[in-house]
Design a protein around this motif. Structure first.
Motif, PDB file in Angstrom:
ATOM      1  N   ASP B 277       3.373  -0.607  -9.721  1.00  0.00           N
ATOM      2  CA  ASP B 277       4.279   0.487  -9.369  1.00  0.00           C
ATOM      3  C   ASP B 277       4.065   0.844  -7.892  1.00  0.00           C
ATOM      4  O   ASP B 277       3.290   1.738  -7.553  1.00  0.00           O
ATOM      5  CB  ASP B 277       3.957   1.680 -10.272  1.00  0.00           C
ATOM      6  N   ILE B 278       4.777   0.125  -7.002  1.00  0.00           N
ATOM      7  CA  ILE B 278       4.489   0.233  -5.567  1.00  0.00           C
ATOM      8  C   ILE B 278       4.545   1.669  -5.009  1.00  0.00           C
ATOM      9  O   ILE B 278       3.627   2.071  -4.296  1.00  0.00           O
ATOM     10  CB  ILE B 278       5.385  -0.729  -4.759  1.00  0.00           C
ATOM     11  N   PRO B 279       5.573   2.469  -5.325  1.00  0.00           N
ATOM     12  CA  PRO B 279       5.580   3.819  -4.729  1.00  0.00           C
ATOM     13  C   PRO B 279       4.309   4.606  -5.047  1.00  0.00           C
ATOM     14  O   PRO B 279       3.729   5.241  -4.152  1.00  0.00           O
ATOM     15  CB  PRO B 279       6.808   4.475  -5.377  1.00  0.00           C
ATOM     16  N   ILE B 280       3.873   4.557  -6.300  1.00  0.00           N
ATOM     17  CA  ILE B 280       2.667   5.302  -6.680  1.00  0.00           C
ATOM     18  C   ILE B 280       1.433   4.706  -6.001  1.00  0.00           C
ATOM     19  O   ILE B 280       0.603   5.432  -5.439  1.00  0.00           O
ATOM     20  CB  ILE B 280       2.477   5.271  -8.215  1.00  0.00           C
ATOM     21  N   ILE B 281       1.323   3.390  -6.034  1.00  0.00           N
ATOM     22  CA  ILE B 281       0.117   2.766  -5.453  1.00  0.00           C
ATOM     23  C   ILE B 281       0.032   3.061  -3.962  1.00  0.00           C
ATOM     24  O   ILE B 281      -1.042   3.372  -3.435  1.00  0.00           O
ATOM     25  CB  ILE B 281       0.106   1.243  -5.669  1.00  0.00           C
ATOM     26  N   MET B 282       1.171   2.987  -3.276  1.00  0.00           N
ATOM     27  CA  MET B 282       1.157   3.282  -1.842  1.00  0.00           C
ATOM     28  C   MET B 282       0.686   4.713  -1.604  1.00  0.00           C
ATOM     29  O   MET B 282      -0.111   4.976  -0.706  1.00  0.00           O
ATOM     30  CB  MET B 282       2.561   3.091  -1.241  1.00  0.00           C
ATOM     31  N   GLY B 283       1.162   5.636  -2.416  1.00  0.00           N
ATOM     32  CA  GLY B 283       0.740   7.028  -2.296  1.00  0.00           C
ATOM     33  C   GLY B 283      -0.767   7.153  -2.469  1.00  0.00           C
ATOM     34  O   GLY B 283      -1.459   7.829  -1.703  1.00  0.00           O
ATOM     35  N   LEU B 284      -1.277   6.454  -3.501  1.00  0.00           N
ATOM     36  CA  LEU B 284      -2.707   6.538  -3.783  1.00  0.00           C
ATOM     37  C   LEU B 284      -3.542   5.899  -2.682  1.00  0.00           C
ATOM     38  O   LEU B 284      -4.589   6.427  -2.292  1.00  0.00           O
ATOM     39  CB  LEU B 284      -3.009   5.853  -5.122  1.00  0.00           C
ATOM     40  N   VAL B 285      -3.067   4.749  -2.179  1.00  0.00           N
ATOM     41  CA  VAL B 285      -3.814   4.062  -1.133  1.00  0.00           C
ATOM     42  C   VAL B 285      -3.888   4.939   0.120  1.00  0.00           C
ATOM     43  O   VAL B 285      -4.944   5.097   0.739  1.00  0.00           O
ATOM     44  CB  VAL B 285      -3.173   2.697  -0.812  1.00  0.00           C
ATOM     45  N   MET B 286      -2.759   5.549   0.444  1.00  0.00           N
ATOM     46  CA  MET B 286      -2.739   6.412   1.630  1.00  0.00           C
ATOM     47  C   MET B 286      -3.665   7.607   1.443  1.00  0.00           C
ATOM     48  O   MET B 286      -4.420   7.984   2.335  1.00  0.00           O
ATOM     49  CB  MET B 286      -1.300   6.909   1.886  1.00  0.00           C
ATOM     50  N   LEU B 287      -3.613   8.191   0.252  1.00  0.00           N
ATOM     51  CA  LEU B 287      -4.478   9.334  -0.037  1.00  0.00           C
ATOM     52  C   LEU B 287      -5.939   8.942   0.138  1.00  0.00           C
ATOM     53  O   LEU B 287      -6.718   9.638   0.800  1.00  0.00           O
ATOM     54  CB  LEU B 287      -4.231   9.811  -1.470  1.00  0.00           C
ATOM     55  N   THR B 288      -6.300   7.788  -0.457  1.00  0.00           N
ATOM     56  CA  THR B 288      -7.684   7.342  -0.373  1.00  0.00           C
ATOM     57  C   THR B 288      -8.080   7.068   1.070  1.00  0.00           C
ATOM     58  O   THR B 288      -9.146   7.489   1.529  1.00  0.00           O
ATOM     59  CB  THR B 288      -7.885   6.058  -1.204  1.00  0.00           C
ATOM     60  N   ALA B 289      -7.192   6.374   1.778  1.00  0.00           N
ATOM     61  CA  ALA B 289      -7.519   6.020   3.160  1.00  0.00           C
ATOM     62  C   ALA B 289      -7.720   7.276   4.001  1.00  0.00           C
ATOM     63  O   ALA B 289      -8.695   7.383   4.760  1.00  0.00           O
ATOM     64  CB  ALA B 289      -6.404   5.154   3.742  1.00  0.00           C
ATOM     65  N   ILE B 290      -6.800   8.228   3.835  1.00  0.00           N
ATOM     66  CA  ILE B 290      -6.933   9.473   4.611  1.00  0.00           C
ATOM     67  C   ILE B 290      -8.222  10.191   4.211  1.00  0.00           C
ATOM     68  O   ILE B 290      -8.966  10.694   5.058  1.00  0.00           O
ATOM     69  CB  ILE B 290      -5.698  10.375   4.395  1.00  0.00           C
ATOM     70  N   GLY B 291      -8.490  10.202   2.904  1.00  0.00           N
ATOM     71  CA  GLY B 291      -9.713  10.837   2.411  1.00  0.00           C
ATOM     72  C   GLY B 291     -10.953  10.218   3.039  1.00  0.00           C
ATOM     73  O   GLY B 291     -11.845  10.922   3.527  1.00  0.00           O
ATOM     74  N   VAL B 292     -10.981   8.891   3.068  1.00  0.00           N
ATOM     75  CA  VAL B 292     -12.146   8.191   3.622  1.00  0.00           C
ATOM     76  C   VAL B 292     -12.315   8.521   5.099  1.00  0.00           C
ATOM     77  O   VAL B 292     -13.420   8.829   5.569  1.00  0.00           O
ATOM     78  CB  VAL B 292     -11.993   6.665   3.422  1.00  0.00           C
ATOM     79  N   VAL B 293     -11.202   8.507   5.823  1.00  0.00           N
ATOM     80  CA  VAL B 293     -11.254   8.812   7.248  1.00  0.00           C
ATOM     81  C   VAL B 293     -11.808  10.212   7.471  1.00  0.00           C
ATOM     82  O   VAL B 293     -12.710  10.428   8.274  1.00  0.00           O
ATOM     83  CB  VAL B 293      -9.837   8.669   7.868  1.00  0.00           C
TER      84      VAL B 293
END
Lengths: 510, 313
Positions: B277-293
C-alpha cells in the motif's frame, strides 16, 4: 549466581503453569449477563464503507449500516428485508420484487424503487467486486415500491447476490459526491457509524439507530476491531475484552478451548487444496490426462496432512462442493483414498511411468512449511517432482491469473452454499478456470440447472459434482473447521456459506 | 551552534528526499497488480485497468513520485489503497500508541538502566555481578516469549491489566496507563539491560581515568566526584545508546503491538507493507525518517550541552 537465575526462571515458569492449571475451574450454572455492547474481533479490513467496494468476507462492516434487499438466514434461506416479496417468471429471466415502504436512509430520504434501481445499476457499472455478478441485468422501477430485474439469461445465483454484498442499499444522494460513502456510510440499517469513536483501519464503532424500521437489535453498540493475529484475539476473548470471533488457526483454537467459559461452534466453510487450472496441459503437459490428475489425488495422504497441519480439525474431502450446498455428497469425501500404488499405476497408464515435474506457486501465508514438505513427500513417492516457486503476495495474483505462469495453486477457498456460484466461480471458464477447460457433460448439466428454479436442481448439481471429482479437476485436501467463539451472555449463529456470522446472527443470551 | 544546526538541517532534507525517492521506486518496481488485488479475482480486466488508472498507476514511476512529492509537501499524503484511510489521519491515530510505548520505554530505560548501571559501576562486587547477569538475561531471553508470559500471567490469569487494546490518554489517564504498562515492561527489559551495561562500563572506565584519580587524591568528596565528573562524562555513551534504542523501538514495537493487539505504527507497517500500500508506506517511511533525524539531532544537542568538548568535533 547462575543457579539463582535459573531458579528464578524456573519459578516463573512454574507460576505460569500453576496459574494456567488453576484457570477455567468450576462452571457457573446461572446464565451469564452481558452489557449491551457487542465487541467483535476480525482480521479483515474493508476496503471502504462504500457498498460498491464490499466483499463477502467484510460483510459485517456493511450489514451494520446497510440493509440488503434480501435477508439470508443462518441456514441459507432467503427472507424479506428491504424487499418483502419476489418471484421469477417461468423462464427465470425476470425477477419481480416488491419493496418495503416507510423505510428511510439516515438523512431522511425515503428508500424506494428509484433508490434500489440506482444502487443495482451502480454495482453493475462502477467496476467493483459485484460488477461481474450483476453484468447484463436491466433494472426497471415499475412504481415506487416495485422493481423488475431482467436478465439476459437465467442466473440462479442472483438471489444470493442480493442477500450478499450486491444487495446492500445506500443512499443514492451520496452517489454523485465523489467518495462520500467511503468513510461516511449512509444506509437504512440497524446501526449508524459513530465517526467520533471510529478509527478507520483499526476500530469501527456503530450505534443503534433510533428510528430503525425493523426489530431493534439486542445491542446498543457494536464495535469491530481489527487484529493482525489470532493470539491477541484469543487473549481478548479470555479476558472478556472481545465478545465474539472466528478462529481459523488450529493452535489458537486449542489455546481458546482452555477457557471453559467460552462457547465454541464449528464453522465448515473453507476447504484447502490444489486448484488445478491447467487441465489442457498448456504449462504442464502431463496434467491434460485425467489419469494424471487422479494420480495426484490418490497420492495425497489427507488424514495425515489434516492431523499435521490442522491438528485433525476438519474433514478430509475430494470434492469442492461444501456441506451446505445441494450438490454435496458425503460419499465423494473419500473418493480418492490414499493409495500411492494405484497412483503410480495411473501415471504409468497415462504414459508417465517415471512421473513428471510440477511447479506450484507458494504463498507462505497459505502453504506453510509442513504443507510444503508434506506435498513434496507425497508426490515424490509416485515420482512427481514438486517444486515450490516463491511468490510475494503483492504480485501473486498477476503472476497466477494474468500471466498464467502456473498450472495450479494451493488455496483456501470458501464453499458457497449456492450451487450456481460454486459452478460459476470454480467450474465455468472464468475466474478460477482461466485456462478455460470445458466439459460437455458439465456444460449440459449447467444449462439445465440454470433454467430451473432452485428447488429442482439438486440432482443436476450432484451429477456435476460427481463428474468433476471423477475428472479430478481439483486436488482438495480437507474442509477446515473454523471455530466461532463467543463469551458468556452472547449468542451467535454460524452463517451458511460464510466464514463469519452476519451481524444479525448475534444476540444476548436469553 | 547555529552553523552546526543549519548544516545538519540541509543534510537532513537531502537525506529525506533521497529516502523518499528510493522507497517510492523500490515499492513501485515489483510486478504488482493493485487493481486486481482491490477488485478481487472475479473483476474484468477492463475494470482493473480503470481502477489502476483511477489510482494513477498507469503513469511512469517518476511522474507518480513527483505527483506524490508535490502533494506531500502541501501536507496531503493521500489515501490508503486498501482501507481508504486518509494517510495523515491513519498515522495520527496510531502514532500516539507507539509514541506512548516509546516514551514509556525510554523513561523506564533511562531511569532504571542508569540507576542500575551507576549502582553496578560504583559498588562493583555482588551488585555488579547481579546487574551483569540481569543484563545478559535481558538480552538473551527472546522478547516475544517474555511478552507472552507477561500477558498470560498478568492479564489473562490475574486480570490485573487488559490483555488487548489501547485506551487513548485523552479518554482516560488510568485506562491509558493500564493499557501500556505491560507492553512497556515487556519492551523495557532488553533496553534496560543494554543501557545498564553501557553506563556500568562507562562509569568504571571514567573512574579509572587519570583525572578522576587526581581528583580523588586531592581529597574531593566521593559523592561530588561521582556526580560532577564521573556521571557527566559517562552519560554521553548512555545517551547515544538510548537514542539508538528509541529509534530501534519503532521496529521493536512490532511484536509487542501484535501480541497486545495495539493499533500502533509497528503493526501497521507490517500489515500495509505486505500488501504494497504505497501511500501508507510512504507516509510511514517519511515519519520514521523524520523521527530518526530529529532524535539524532536531539541526542547530539544533549551531548553537546553535557560535554562542551563534543561540540568541537
Amino acid at each position: 549466581m547462575n543457579k539463582r537465575v535459573l531458579g528464578a526462571v524456573g519459578a516463573a515458569v512454574a507460576a505460569v503453569l500453576l496459574l494456567s492449571g488453576c484457570a477455567g475451574g468450576g462452571a457457573d450454572a446461572s446464565p451469564a449477563t452481558h452489557d449491551k455492547t457487542l465487541r467483535l474481533a476480525t482480521m479483515t479490513v474493508p476496503q471502504s464503507l462504500d457498498p460498491k467496494d464490499a466483499t463477502g468476507s467484510a460483510l459485517p462492516f456493511f450489514q451494520a449500516v446497510y440493509d440488503t434487499l434480501v435477508l439470508r438466514t443462518p441456514a441459507g434461506d432467503y427472507k424479506p428485508m428491504l424487499a418483502t416479496e419476489w418471484s421469477y417468471n417461468d423462464d427465470q429471466t425476470v425477477l419481480s420484487m416488491t419493496l418495503r415502504t416507510g423505510v428511510t436512509f439516515d438523512d431522511g430520504t425515503p428508500f424506494d424503487a428509484k433508490a434500489a434501481k440506482a444502487n443495482l445499476e451502480r454495482f453493475r457499472d462502477s467496476g467493483g467486486p459485484d460488477a461481474a455478478n450483476l453484468a447484463g441485468v436491466t433494472v426497471d422501477a415499475v412504481d415506487d415500491s416495485h422493481i423488475t430485474l431482467t436478465l439476459e439469461q437465467p442466473n440462479p445465483g442472483l438471489l444470493f447476490f442480493l442477500s450478499d454484498s450486491a444487495g446492500l442499499m445506500a443512499n443514492p444522494a451520496d452517489f454523485d459526491e465523489k467518495d462520500a460513502l467511503v468513510t461516511t456510510p449512509d444506509g437504512t440499517g440497524p446501526y449508524v457509524l459513530d465517526k467520533d469513536k471510529t478509527a478507520i483501519g483499526t476500530t469501527w464503532v456503530y450505534d443503534q439507530r433510533k428510528d430503525y424500521w425493523g426489530t431493534a437489535p439486542d445491542f446498543s453498540t457494536v464495535t469491530m476491531q481489527v487484529f493482525d493475529n489470532e493470539n491477541a484475539i484469543v487473549n481478548g476473548l479470555k479476558t472478556g475484552q472481545i465478545d465474539a470471533a472466528v478462529l481459523q488457526s488450529a493452535d489458537q483454537q486449542l489455546a481458546a478451548e482452555q477457557d471453559k467459559d467460552l462457547t465454541f461452534q464449528d464453522v465448515l466453510f473453507d476447504f484447502q487444496g490444489i486448484l488445478l487450472f491447467d487441465r489442457g496441459g498448456a504449462v504442464t503437459p502431463a496434467l491434460a490426462k485425467p489419469e494424471v490428475r487422479q494420480a495426484l489425488n490418490e497420492a495425497i495422504d489427507r488424514e495425515t496432512l489434516l492431523k499435521v497441519v490442522r491438528d485433525g480439525r476438519g474433514q478430509v474431502t475430494s470434492q469442492v462442493w461444501g456441506v451446505d450446498s445441494q450438490g454435496y455428497e458425503t460419499s465423494l469425501d473419500d473418493y480418492y483414498p490414499y493409495d500411492p500404488a494405484k497412483a503410480k499405476q495411473l501415471l504409468a497408464d497415462a504414459g508417465y511411468p517415471n512421473g513428471f515435474e510440477l511447479t506450484l506457486p507458494r504463498l507462505t501465508s497459505i502453504v506453510t512449511d509442513n504443507i510444503a514438505s508434506a506435498l513434496q513427500t507425497d508426490f515424490a513417492k509416485i515420482g512427481v517432482k514438486l517444486t515450490w516457486a516463491d511468490v510475494d503476495a503483492a504480485s501473486a495474483l498477476k503472476q497466477i491469473f494474468v500471466e498464467k505462469k502456473f498450472s495450479g495453486m494451493v488455496m483456501n477457498m470458501g464453499q458457497s452454499s449456492n450451487d450456481w456460484i460454486v459452478y460459476s466461480t470454480l467450474i465455468a471458464p472464468g475466474t478460477f478456470n482461466f485456462f478455460g477447460t470445458m466439459d460437455d457433460q458439465v456444460n449440459k448439466l449447467a444449462a439445465q440447472a440454470r433454467a430451473l428454479p432452485a428447488d429442482q436442481t439438486a440432482e443436476l448439481y450432484k451429477k456435476m459434482n460427481e463428474r468433476i471429482v471423477e475428472q479430478a479437476w481439483f486436488v482438495p485436501f480437507y474442509r477446515m473447521t473454523y471455530e466461532l467463539v463467543t463469551v458468556p451472555g452472547v449468542t451467535a449463529a454460524p452463517q451458511a456459506g460464510m466464514a463469519v456470522p452476519s451481524i444479525y446472527n448475534y444476540s444476548l443470551s436469553k | 551552534m547555529l552553523g552546526f544546526l543549519i548544516r545538519r538541517l540541509t543534510g537532513s532534507i537531502a537525506l529525506l528526499l533521497v529516502t523518499a525517492l528510493l522507497t517510492f521506486v523500490l515499492l513501485s518496481i515489483p510486478n504488482q497488480d493493485v487493481g486486481r488485488q482491490l477488485l478481487g479475482m472475479q473483476a474484468t480486466q477492463q475494470a482493473i485497468d480503470a481502477k489502476n488508472a483511477e489510482l494513477g498507476l498507469d503513469r511512469p514511476i517518476l511522474v507518480q513520485f513527483f505527483d506524490w512529492l508535490v502533494r506531500a509537501v502541501q501536507g496531503d499524503l493521500g489515501r490508503s489503497w486498501f482501507s481508504s484511510e486518509n494517510v495523515t489521519t491513519a498515522i495520527g491515530n496510531r502514532l500516539p500508541v507507539t509514541l506512548s510505548l516509546m516514551i514509556g520505554v525510554t523513561l523506564v530505560t533511562a531511569v532504571c538502566g542508569y540507576l542500575l548501571g551507576v549502582w553496578a559501576g560504583t559498588r562493583r562486587g555482588r551488585v555488579d555481578t547481579f546487574v551483569q547477569v540481569f543484563s545478559v538475561a535481558g538480552y538473551a531471553l527472546p522478547g516475544f516469549l517474555v511478552t507472552i508470559v507477561i500477558v498470560i500471567v498478568f492479564a489473562v490469569k490475574l486480570g490485573w491489566f487488559p490483555a488487548v487494546g489501547y485506551t487513548p490518554i485523552t479518554i482516560s489517564f488510568t485506562g491509558w496507563l493500564s493499557t501500556i504498562t505491560l507492553p512497556v515492561i515487556s519492551l523495557s527489559l532488553a533496553a534496560v539491560a543494554g543501557v545498564a551495561q553501557q553506563v556500568r562500563s562507562s562509569v568504571i572506565e571514567v573512574s579509572r581515568s587519570d583525572y578522576i584519580r587526581t581528583l580523588t587524591t586531592r581529597g574531593l568528596p566521593r559523592r561530588r566526584i561521582l556526580f560532577r565528573h564521573v556521571l557527566r562524562n559517562a552519560s554521553a555513551p548512555a545517551l547515544t545508546v538510548l537514542g539508538l534504542q528509541f529509534v530501534g523501538l519503532l521496529g521493536g514495537a512490532v511484536i509487542v503491538e501484535q501480541i497486545f493487539g495495539l493499533p500502533g505504527i509497528g503493526s501497521m507497517t507490517i500489515k500495509y507493507t505486505s500488501q504494497g500500500d504505497i501511500p501508507i508506506i510512504m507516509g510511514l517511511v517519511m515519519l520514521t525518517a523524520i523521527g530518526v533525524v530529529i532524535i539524532n539531532l536531539l541526542v547530539d544537542l544533549a551531548i553537546g550541552a553535557l560535554l562542551p568538548k563534543a561540540r568541537v568535533s
